[in-house]
Design a protein around this motif. Sequence first.
Motif, mmCIF file in Angstrom:
data_model
loop_
_atom_site.group_PDB
_atom_site.id
_atom_site.type_symbol
_atom_site.label_atom_id
_atom_site.label_comp_id
_atom_site.label_asym_id
_atom_site.label_seq_id
_atom_site.Cartn_x
_atom_site.Cartn_y
_atom_site.Cartn_z
ATOM 1 N N ASP A 298 14.169 -10.926 3.017
ATOM 2 C CA ASP A 298 13.997 -12.089 3.786
ATOM 3 C C ASP A 298 13.010 -12.213 4.575
ATOM 4 O O ASP A 298 12.592 -11.327 5.240
ATOM 5 N N ALA A 299 12.457 -13.508 4.727
ATOM 6 C CA ALA A 299 11.463 -13.822 5.573
ATOM 7 C C ALA A 299 11.550 -13.392 6.849
ATOM 8 O O ALA A 299 10.765 -13.198 7.772
ATOM 9 N N LYS A 300 12.834 -13.292 7.469
ATOM 10 C CA LYS A 300 13.136 -12.951 8.772
ATOM 11 C C LYS A 300 13.200 -11.497 9.179
ATOM 12 O O LYS A 300 13.406 -11.073 10.156
ATOM 13 N N GLU A 301 13.200 -10.795 8.327
ATOM 14 C CA GLU A 301 13.278 -9.064 8.297
ATOM 15 C C GLU A 301 12.130 -8.707 8.812
ATOM 16 O O GLU A 301 10.833 -9.128 8.378
ATOM 17 N N TYR A 302 12.252 -7.680 9.471
ATOM 18 C CA TYR A 302 10.924 -7.037 10.039
ATOM 19 C C TYR A 302 10.274 -6.197 9.041
ATOM 20 O O TYR A 302 11.049 -5.652 8.182
ATOM 21 N N CYS A 303 9.121 -5.995 8.928
ATOM 22 C CA CYS A 303 8.337 -5.077 8.054
ATOM 23 C C CYS A 303 8.934 -3.742 7.880
ATOM 24 O O CYS A 303 8.687 -3.064 6.798
ATOM 25 N N PHE A 304 9.401 -3.247 8.905
ATOM 26 C CA PHE A 304 10.005 -1.905 8.961
ATOM 27 C C PHE A 304 11.392 -1.733 7.667
ATOM 28 O O PHE A 304 11.308 -0.812 7.076
ATOM 29 N N GLU A 305 11.936 -2.927 7.638
ATOM 30 C CA GLU A 305 12.954 -3.112 6.679
ATOM 31 C C GLU A 305 12.595 -2.987 5.164
ATOM 32 O O GLU A 305 12.972 -2.495 4.369
ATOM 33 N N ALA A 306 11.163 -3.758 5.068
ATOM 34 C CA ALA A 306 10.784 -3.921 3.848
ATOM 35 C C ALA A 306 10.239 -2.626 3.470
ATOM 36 O O ALA A 306 10.152 -1.991 2.380
ATOM 37 N N LEU A 307 9.633 -1.716 4.370
ATOM 38 C CA LEU A 307 9.236 -0.448 4.189
ATOM 39 C C LEU A 307 10.285 0.422 3.565
ATOM 40 O O LEU A 307 10.178 1.371 2.686
ATOM 41 N N LEU A 308 11.379 0.327 4.159
ATOM 42 C CA LEU A 308 12.545 1.055 3.903
ATOM 43 C C LEU A 308 13.045 0.750 2.370
ATOM 44 O O LEU A 308 13.394 1.565 1.653
ATOM 45 N N LYS A 309 12.838 -0.475 1.839
ATOM 46 C CA LYS A 309 13.391 -0.864 0.453
ATOM 47 C C LYS A 309 12.318 -0.228 -0.368
ATOM 48 O O LYS A 309 12.643 0.060 -1.373
ATOM 49 N N MET A 310 10.954 -0.233 -0.037
ATOM 50 C CA MET A 310 9.989 0.400 -0.849
ATOM 51 C C MET A 310 10.056 1.817 -1.215
ATOM 52 O O MET A 310 9.958 2.392 -2.212
ATOM 53 N N ILE A 311 10.579 2.388 -0.124
ATOM 54 C CA ILE A 311 10.647 3.851 -0.292
ATOM 55 C C ILE A 311 11.954 4.217 -0.922
ATOM 56 O O ILE A 311 12.107 4.902 -1.752
ATOM 57 N N ARG A 312 13.117 3.291 -0.767
ATOM 58 C CA ARG A 312 14.379 3.540 -1.299
ATOM 59 C C ARG A 312 14.347 3.374 -2.715
ATOM 60 O O ARG A 312 14.899 4.107 -3.630
#
Length: 449
Positions: free
Chosen positions: A244-258
């Motif tokens: 989601d555009a409102k998520e911090y990049c930190f959350e995106a990083l977690l998704k990429m790792i997961r």
Amino acid sequence: MIELFADDAFEFLKSVPPFQYATEDELQKIIQSLSIELHQKDILILQQGGEPNKYLRVIKKGSVKVFIKTDEGIEIITDYRGKGDLVGYLSILTEDKARASVITLEETLFLLIPKKLIKDLIEKNTSIRDFFNSTFIKKYIDKPVREMDVKRLMSIGSDKLLFTTTTGELASKGVISTFQDVSIKESADIMSRNKVSSLVIIDNNAVPVGVVTDSDFREKVVAKGKDYNDNISSIMSINLIKSDAKEYCFEALLKMIRHNIHHLIVVDDGKIKGIITNHDLMMLQGISPINIARDIEGQYSVEGLIPVSKKTNTIISLLIKEGVKASSIAKIITELNDRLVKKIIEFAERKFGKPPVSYCGIVFGSEGRKEQTLRTDQDNAIIIEDYDSTKDEKTIKDYFTVFSEFIKTSLLKCGFPLCLANYMASNPLWRQPLNVWKKIFPRLDNKSD
């Protein structure tokens, strides 16, 4: 500094967390190395940005104020501490400059415990390590973040942007896309002309249905000799992971790792806003958890995992220095540790062959709660599929005996201490068929929707 009466110090420390968890021998070692400081009111004990601490200070008498000054010179009080409280631990952990200033509010007596002794205690005493891992770090990392405006706190350097920048701000605009019935060759031409490493595949209603990346062309087309005239939909990844555009990049990083991916589609109110890549996130932070996750996946032996696992400590120190919330640190570290454990299980299956029956590995404690920061001891178990008389019970038991012993030894090599209470799958009591676990934990019978 003057010598403190040993008996008084011994009895005092026995009542102070985490030293109440220390053995008598450990307490005696502390007493032998102990020194004291006595300061009058309004004496600056630690200076924000000052040299790393050489001692952990325990307040024996008196009180202090902990505060941070912003770039604008605004003083923000983050804590008041009194008898039995600790001062200076984070600087010891990170080997970095003091994160805050500390000043006495009255005549204050400190017990000083050398840094090396504290680190030895954390390494050897599980209860003390757990205290610093949960209670202490959460309290003294999260509180300053709550007290200060996050944007201002984290504006000290560009490597903090991972935790303050939303994916919508970072996402590349003008996402390059094509329809799912376009050929592989045409799609490759589109990517080449636009100099992009990924292509969003859409249906006739312009709804994203998949994504294709450079690696898909290498692994699914070139390596397998696939016909370039086939539709691009035949090689696209259909399991779209979005941010989601409102998520911090930190959350995106977690998704990429997961999910072991390198591209994320960013959506805003259900519509495509852009795309972010592993490279985009790496540009925000010098030492990337994604790199560590990739290193873990790239190893072929436990010996190869050992140096990679040590990098996790670097990430912890970096994030603490950045002023990141403990809950955010825990999520990243847990994801990395989960990835490492799965890799060790993969090695075990490769070494001992296909399991004779299906199984499920489970973890307890801080890893099970996704609260890991410091390296905690092993707490795990194995749920073995129920089997009937047609299966060789001895073969099954022998397999999971050597299997679980390998996992225990491998985790130990990678820095995860053994559980002193023996709550590990290598213990037969924690390696049982499903029907046995159901008797131990009746709630396993409850099936969720």
